[in-house]
Design a protein around this motif. Sequence first.
Motif, mmCIF file in Angstrom:
data_model
loop_
_atom_site.group_PDB
_atom_site.id
_atom_site.type_symbol
_atom_site.label_atom_id
_atom_site.label_comp_id
_atom_site.label_asym_id
_atom_site.label_seq_id
_atom_site.Cartn_x
_atom_site.Cartn_y
_atom_site.Cartn_z
ATOM 1 N N GLY A 198 -34.322 -2.910 -5.009
ATOM 2 C CA GLY A 198 -34.986 -2.027 -5.211
ATOM 3 C C GLY A 198 -36.208 -1.176 -4.073
ATOM 4 O O GLY A 198 -36.806 -0.665 -3.899
ATOM 5 N N MET A 199 -35.603 -1.926 -2.756
ATOM 6 C CA MET A 199 -36.320 -1.167 -1.880
ATOM 7 C C MET A 199 -36.235 -0.145 -0.813
ATOM 8 O O MET A 199 -35.338 0.534 -1.002
ATOM 9 C CB MET A 199 -36.206 -2.122 -0.570
ATOM 10 N N THR A 200 -37.055 1.042 -0.371
ATOM 11 C CA THR A 200 -36.906 2.289 -0.660
ATOM 12 C C THR A 200 -37.870 2.343 0.623
ATOM 13 O O THR A 200 -37.553 3.924 1.152
ATOM 14 C CB THR A 200 -37.473 3.332 -1.524
ATOM 15 N N CYS A 201 -38.315 1.807 1.144
ATOM 16 C CA CYS A 201 -39.483 1.993 2.028
ATOM 17 C C CYS A 201 -39.370 0.826 3.947
ATOM 18 O O CYS A 201 -39.380 -0.203 2.864
ATOM 19 C CB CYS A 201 -40.415 2.486 1.890
ATOM 20 N N GLY A 257 -40.987 -8.050 -7.203
ATOM 21 C CA GLY A 257 -40.711 -6.945 -7.837
ATOM 22 C C GLY A 257 -39.157 -6.146 -7.300
ATOM 23 O O GLY A 257 -38.756 -5.328 -7.136
ATOM 24 N N TYR A 258 -38.506 -7.633 -5.690
ATOM 25 C CA TYR A 258 -37.217 -7.351 -5.306
ATOM 26 C C TYR A 258 -36.612 -8.389 -5.571
ATOM 27 O O TYR A 258 -36.180 -8.997 -5.203
ATOM 28 C CB TYR A 258 -37.541 -6.554 -3.760
ATOM 29 N N PRO A 259 -35.757 -7.582 -6.982
ATOM 30 C CA PRO A 259 -34.557 -8.869 -7.087
ATOM 31 C C PRO A 259 -33.922 -9.245 -6.060
ATOM 32 O O PRO A 259 -33.316 -7.694 -5.342
ATOM 33 C CB PRO A 259 -34.704 -8.792 -8.695
ATOM 34 N N ALA A 260 -33.300 -10.579 -5.846
ATOM 35 C CA ALA A 260 -32.005 -10.715 -4.993
ATOM 36 C C ALA A 260 -30.944 -10.322 -5.769
ATOM 37 O O ALA A 260 -30.438 -10.290 -7.226
ATOM 38 C CB ALA A 260 -31.855 -12.092 -4.850
ATOM 39 N N ARG A 261 -29.732 -9.256 -5.470
ATOM 40 C CA ARG A 261 -28.680 -8.849 -6.386
ATOM 41 C C ARG A 261 -27.465 -9.887 -6.242
ATOM 42 O O ARG A 261 -27.811 -10.899 -5.808
ATOM 43 C CB ARG A 261 -28.548 -8.072 -5.935
ATOM 44 N N THR A 262 -27.162 -9.946 -7.938
ATOM 45 C CA THR A 262 -26.575 -10.846 -8.269
ATOM 46 C C THR A 262 -24.532 -10.151 -8.130
ATOM 47 O O THR A 262 -24.882 -8.653 -8.472
ATOM 48 C CB THR A 262 -27.113 -11.762 -10.077
#
Length: 812
Positions: free
Chosen positions: A10-13, A63-68
């Motif tokens: 979810g990080m974009t900037c 609002g930026y979950p860790a990828r699984t």
Amino acid sequence: MNATRFSIEGMTCASCVGRVERALSGTEGVTKANVNLATETADVSFDEQVDVKELVEVLDKAGYPARTEEITFDIQGMTCASCVGRVERALADVEGVTEASVNLAAETASVKFLSGVVTVDQLVDVVAKAGYQAAPRIDRDAAPVNRKEDEARALKGKLLLAAVLTLPIFLVEMGGHLFPPLHHWWMMTVPEWAWRYTQMALSIVVLAGPGHVFFAKGIPSLLRGGPDMNALVALGAGAAFLYSAFVTLWPLAVPEGAQNVYFEAASVIVTLILLGRWLEARAKGRTGDAIRKLAGLRAKTARVERDGVVVEIPVEEIAVGDVLHLRPGEKIAVDGKVLSGESHVDEAMISGEPIPVSKAPNSPLIAGTVNGEGAMTYVAEKVGADTMLAQIMRMVEDAQGAKLPIQSLVDKVTMYFVPVVMGLALLTIGVWLAIGPEPKVAHALVAGVAVLIIACPCAMGLATPTSIMVGTGRAAELGVLFRKGDALQGLQGVKVLAFDKTGTLTEGRPEVTDIVTISGDENELIAMVAAAEAKSEHPIARALERAAKDRGLMLPEVGKARAIAGHGLKADVEGAALHIGNMRLMTREKIDTAAFEAPLAALADQGKTPVLVARDGAPVMVIGVSDPLRPTARAAVEALHARGIKIAMVSGDTERAARSVAAQLGVDHVEAEVLPKGKAKIVETLREQFGNVGFVGDGINDAPALAAADVGIAMGTGTDVAIEAADVVLTKGDPAGVVTACDISRKTMGNIRQNLFWAFAYNAALIPVAAGVLYPAFGITLSPMLGAGAMAMSSVFVVSNALRLRRVKRAL
């Protein structure tokens, strides 16, 4: 103290980066959090009492979950329900595993785990410790996953849908502005109310379908009080749509001059930003090529001796001590040592050198390198995460995830950037409503939306990490490993490079360089000397043996031989009494030394070590031995001088020998007769005299100096202790690699400065234009659509500029 790396969604900037860092840093027990936008990772250091699951919850709330990831294992050895419970508990207790489910009937285990926190190999080990065998159900022949390619593919689908839906609106609305007859024809053919309802319907599909991501992520971030880039897009496109929908549904409620609709702005904004994200994802996918290339070098299977039979097994099952059979053209599976056979091995992936390396019994082999035409057997010495290839991959990943000191400026700006932009947008709307021309509402809306859209800080967030990723990746391909990312910035500021002499500027082993024959046959004497020295452990003895071997000489039988400490040796060779050693030996044995004096003086002037030879009490030969310079040493020194860097040489040799080598190389400053513990002090002295110091070494005794220097550079052919103490590792023992490292440092930092200038200058220049400062004097306003296009292209420009670093060449 624990440390782990999360893969973040979810990080974009850059504002996203700051938000994630603040959320993690604000967690009790977390000592350090470093977030990288280009790699989409977060490196977190935390105390023992902090649970990884707690950090996962923090990321979710932000609002930026860790990828699984999910994986299924085939489990062997389970017989009952208690086995199921044992395996489930063992897997669930692993830090980073979020869910584990074991099926006895299918003999499988499904595991969901955090990307980057735990590896498949670790899970296999955990099951093995519980008393069972686990084999991952994965395609071993599959290429390493490029997540950005998958993301680009998904974005392409959304982009195409958005473009198809937006095109009719864009062509009619913008075509009407560019070609008025088209506008008049359309207005006479299609009722205005019908066309507006059509635009609204198409825009709803664009915003709710392809554009859904901006609202799904942007609005929650806004409500949490931490707006990000998605929030800016959602506000801009949403405001344009809502105003237009209001005008369409209730036209009489709006003053006549303000009854314009902006459905095309809302739709085109979403489409253009999706275009930018698609291009960015494609470009960013190429920034990770170095790691994927390294991963692709790994062998999948190997032929191993088991119970006297050669069987083919997955490389994950190879153990230290296994004997492996290697056929021509095969990849070497693990690090090891040749037992039998001879061949040539392509080690370009480690050394960067295209010329294959000769291999014979006892030669080292490196995992991932490619065998030539010969067949060999070898013993496994390092497997799995201990192989050089795995260590190189870890070094590259660590360097790519690093945050340079220059990034702190970006972090400070982006922390407040989005809220400030939202404030500027509100101020812009207020000013236009107060003093703008009619229709005030329409002008205010257009200006406010343009400010929101054009000010996205994507380019700022990508400016530094993308350059680091590409620069360190390219460096690894050229044989330069930045173990610590900040060395990338530190190396460009080095004013003096201090080289340890032995093993760095020189080959690190003595070789015969001069032979002066006083009487007798030269080859016969060399063979006799080599035979006498064969049982000695002294490095010079090995040099004398190599000299005889290089000439293809047969060594005679040796009778009695006796070493005389500090002097040399006496031996009976073919009936002759041979004395081999220094002047002290000849004086002790009362041998006339007059014939030795001229050759001795010549060798002393060159800083070489003399070996005197007497047969039956008479001088017969003087052999000059020295540690030869590496072939690229002088060229490396000249290249570094050309780059404005002074060169110092540190040596334990005598002043005369050290200055002789320095004169051959053109070194600026010489420190001779330095004890190992004095090297770190020399670094401090050089720093006071010249400025920032880089130290290049390869031995255990160089470790203190490597650690004390501003940037420590270790030869990869050196000791593990030296490598651990260094910031940069040259996989090939070649001083030319130092020049390449300096070039990559300077070019990468220059690339970062270009990116940051573009990102900051772009925002500084266009936000006022979007707000309408040019309108009073020139009547110029910036369309939100143009703002969306410019914003998207700024990110693409930054990533594309970073990709230019892939073209950096080896210095020499």
